[in-house]
Design an enzyme around this catalytic site. Structure first.
Site, short mmCIF file in Angstrom:
data_model
loop_
_atom_site.label_atom_id
_atom_site.label_comp_id
_atom_site.label_asym_id
_atom_site.label_seq_id
_atom_site.Cartn_x
_atom_site.Cartn_y
_atom_site.Cartn_z
N CYS A 80 33.62 -8.98 -7.19
CA CYS A 80 34.44 -8.26 -6.21
C CYS A 80 34.11 -8.64 -4.77
O CYS A 80 35.02 -8.85 -3.95
CB CYS A 80 34.34 -6.76 -6.42
SG CYS A 80 32.71 -6.04 -6.10
N HIS A 132 31.35 -1.40 -5.32
CA HIS A 132 32.59 -2.15 -5.56
C HIS A 132 33.42 -2.19 -4.27
O HIS A 132 33.39 -1.24 -3.47
CB HIS A 132 33.39 -1.49 -6.68
CG HIS A 132 34.53 -2.32 -7.18
ND1 HIS A 132 34.36 -3.53 -7.80
CD2 HIS A 132 35.87 -2.11 -7.13
CE1 HIS A 132 35.54 -4.03 -8.12
NE2 HIS A 132 36.48 -3.19 -7.72
N HIS A 144 41.37 -6.62 -6.25
CA HIS A 144 39.92 -6.66 -6.44
C HIS A 144 39.60 -7.42 -7.71
O HIS A 144 40.48 -7.70 -8.53
CB HIS A 144 39.35 -5.23 -6.53
CG HIS A 144 39.90 -4.43 -7.66
ND1 HIS A 144 39.12 -3.99 -8.70
CD2 HIS A 144 41.15 -4.00 -7.94
CE1 HIS A 144 39.86 -3.31 -9.55
NE2 HIS A 144 41.12 -3.30 -9.12
#
Length: 193
Positions: A80, A132, A144
């Site tokens: 990510c 994240h 993402h």
């Protein structure tokens, strides 16, 4: 007789205006940027009028489906934070941190309601720390690299993302500043996405 001439003239002018409007509409839809926006709008679920940066949507589109790989930074696999880093380097010519916490340290915090396409969205998934990051696209959608499905588009209103959403961020506007990783992080921190 004058009434008939005036009515005929008005009809002629009306027909010309309608014809011109239709021609203008056809020319506008033939514009490559408009066509690209319409296409990306359908693929990503973002309203056409919310799409402000065609280069951003083109870049995300090219990476959709890329598998997830922790520490990866290529189309063979990416995580990510490397995905958001690639977006910023290629679309905005800006370098941001190399993991999600570094990136968060290098942005100005933005309320969820004030997010703009290109802003970063951060999550704390089963952790007290940021784990994240994604890139906001508009209309509550973000791109993402998910560990389960690779590079994809998700909705901030989905129960899972809503539960773990932490904050949004926008890189500082100083154009000459290159955002980098914090040098004081220990090795454990450097392995985060």
């Amino acid at each position: 007789m004058n009434t008939k001439k005036m009515l005929a003239g008005m009809l002629l002018i009306g027909a010309c205006l309608i014809s011109q409007a239709q021609t203008s509409k056809k020319n506008a839809s033939a514009d490559p940027d408009n066509l690209a926006k319409e296409y990306f709008s359908q693929i990503m679920g973002v309203a056409n009028n919310a799409m402000t940066n065609t280069k951003l949507y083109q870049f995300v589109y090219e990476w959709l489906g890329t598998p997830y790989r922790l520490g990866g930074d290529s189309k063979n696999g990416i995580d990510c934070s490397k995905f958001s880093l690639a977006v910023y380097e290629n679309v905005f010519n800006t370098t941001i941190g190399y993991n999600s916490r570094n990136q968060y340290a290098n942005v100005k915090q933005v309320n969820k309601k004030d997010l703009q396409p290109g802003d970063l969205v951060f999550f704390k998934i089963r952790s007290r720390q940021i784990t994240h990051v994604g890139v906001y696209l508009g209309d509550d959608k973000f791109a993402h690299a998910a560990s389960s499905r690779g590079v994809m588009i998700s909705d901030l209103n989905e129960a899972y993302w809503k539960r773990y959403y932490y904050n949004g961020g926008r890189p500082f506007e100083e154009s000459s500043r290159t955002m980098t990783a914090n040098s004081g992080l220990d090795n454990e921190d450097k392995n985060l996405n």
